[in-house]
Design an enzyme around this catalytic site. Sequence first.
Site, PDB file in Angstrom:
ATOM      1  N   ARG A  66       0.829  -1.209   0.000  1.00  0.00           N
ATOM      2  CA  ARG A  66       0.000   0.000   0.000  1.00  0.00           C
ATOM      3  C   ARG A  66       0.864   1.259   0.000  1.00  0.00           C
ATOM      4  O   ARG A  66       0.518   2.269  -0.626  1.00  0.00           O
ATOM      5  CB  ARG A  66      -0.915  -0.026   1.220  1.00  0.00           C
ATOM      6  CG  ARG A  66      -1.936   1.104   1.274  1.00  0.00           C
ATOM      7  CD  ARG A  66      -3.021   0.791   2.292  1.00  0.00           C
ATOM      8  NE  ARG A  66      -3.984   1.873   2.384  1.00  0.00           N
ATOM      9  CZ  ARG A  66      -4.088   2.703   3.425  1.00  0.00           C
ATOM     10  NH1 ARG A  66      -3.276   2.562   4.473  1.00  0.00           N
ATOM     11  NH2 ARG A  66      -4.998   3.648   3.445  1.00  0.00           N
ATOM     12  N   HIS A  70       0.428   4.390  -2.587  1.00  0.00           N
ATOM     13  CA  HIS A  70       0.188   5.760  -2.151  1.00  0.00           C
ATOM     14  C   HIS A  70       1.338   6.693  -2.519  1.00  0.00           C
ATOM     15  O   HIS A  70       1.136   7.905  -2.625  1.00  0.00           O
ATOM     16  CB  HIS A  70      -0.080   5.791  -0.645  1.00  0.00           C
ATOM     17  CG  HIS A  70      -1.448   5.303  -0.288  1.00  0.00           C
ATOM     18  ND1 HIS A  70      -2.248   5.932   0.644  1.00  0.00           N
ATOM     19  CD2 HIS A  70      -2.179   4.253  -0.747  1.00  0.00           C
ATOM     20  CE1 HIS A  70      -3.409   5.286   0.743  1.00  0.00           C
ATOM     21  NE2 HIS A  70      -3.376   4.261  -0.092  1.00  0.00           N
ATOM     22  N   ASN A  98      -3.783   8.840   4.253  1.00  0.00           N
ATOM     23  CA  ASN A  98      -2.544   8.337   4.857  1.00  0.00           C
ATOM     24  C   ASN A  98      -2.503   8.451   6.371  1.00  0.00           C
ATOM     25  O   ASN A  98      -1.898   7.617   7.048  1.00  0.00           O
ATOM     26  CB  ASN A  98      -1.339   9.106   4.291  1.00  0.00           C
ATOM     27  CG  ASN A  98      -1.190   8.949   2.796  1.00  0.00           C
ATOM     28  OD1 ASN A  98      -1.664   7.979   2.216  1.00  0.00           O
ATOM     29  ND2 ASN A  98      -0.531   9.912   2.162  1.00  0.00           N
ATOM     30  N   HIS A 197      -6.316  -5.885  -2.574  1.00  0.00           N
ATOM     31  CA  HIS A 197      -7.122  -5.995  -1.355  1.00  0.00           C
ATOM     32  C   HIS A 197      -7.391  -7.443  -0.962  1.00  0.00           C
ATOM     33  O   HIS A 197      -8.184  -7.703  -0.061  1.00  0.00           O
ATOM     34  CB  HIS A 197      -8.438  -5.232  -1.514  1.00  0.00           C
ATOM     35  CG  HIS A 197      -8.278  -3.754  -1.411  1.00  0.00           C
ATOM     36  ND1 HIS A 197      -9.328  -2.861  -1.500  1.00  0.00           N
ATOM     37  CD2 HIS A 197      -7.170  -2.985  -1.241  1.00  0.00           C
ATOM     38  CE1 HIS A 197      -8.875  -1.629  -1.387  1.00  0.00           C
ATOM     39  NE2 HIS A 197      -7.576  -1.673  -1.231  1.00  0.00           N
TER      40      HIS A 197
END
Length: 322
Positions: A66, A70, A98, A197
């Site tokens: 992740r 990001h 975040n 996911h």
Amino acid sequence: MASPSSTNNISLPTCIMVLFILVEAVSGQLSANFYASSCPNFSSIISSAVNSAVSNEARMGASLLRLHFHDCFVNGCDASVLLDDNSTFTGEKTAAPNNNSLRGFNVIDTIKSQLESSCPGIVSCADIVATAARDSVVALGGPSWSLSFGRRDSTTASLSAANANIPAPTLNLSGLISSFSNLGFTTNEMVALSGSHTIGQARCTVFRARLYNENNINSSFATSLQANCPSSGGDNNLSPLDVNTPTSFDNSYFSNLLNQKGLLHSDQQLFNGGSTDSQVQTYSSNSATFFTDFANGMIKMSNLSPLTGSSGEVRTNCRRTN
């Protein structure tokens, strides 16, 4: 009078080769062999550290993956997400997607420290993040993919871009398609990358509304989650994004969607009577196809607008500029 060739021991073919190398260095192309001479052990150092971290806490694999997402979704894969705020600088860590959510910074710090001991000033934080993400997926049973290196680290960050560019868990299908399209991804690539996911967890605050307000959710699944995510309170309580195999990188995420067991609103949007239903069905029955598409999507993501050549820097400490 000596001829030019006798006063210069460099032949024309050699000159051309040197010129080619110089041009390539200036243009800053990423290369699979970028660290072959300068830090030949960099890959083994990163994979060893990632394997250790994931062995200690399986969730860390999802966190490192992740972190890469990001980072790359905000002005490219430049390690901007790692920069700490200070009195004169506001980074991306406090952006809504975040804040109190991104993890794994300590693992990146450990890797950076080890690399600085082995080959100081050579391996960028951006390359560490990209490699750690891949090695995390592999550690949890997922596919590997080829990476090129030579990314450099930004000296800036953008709080506003982090708030605007990272797909929210509340997005409908059209919003997801648009969010990924803005970075050059097709709808098919968006669905494949959403398969990340299949590992990791989410906080109650980002899926509470789905549990209590939506109809396209398996009723027993919703009930089972409500005990850990009440209608008020417990915002930071965690639930797995994939209820069946939360620490294995597989295609179970897509099977869950067929049964209306997507945890996030944005997850279930992929199988909700829309244009992506058939792709979800394919992935749910064919893990090899999902793995191939996911790996290709990650290669494309890892190459989003990297800083190369003389742009940016190689940070000594990933949390601050040099």
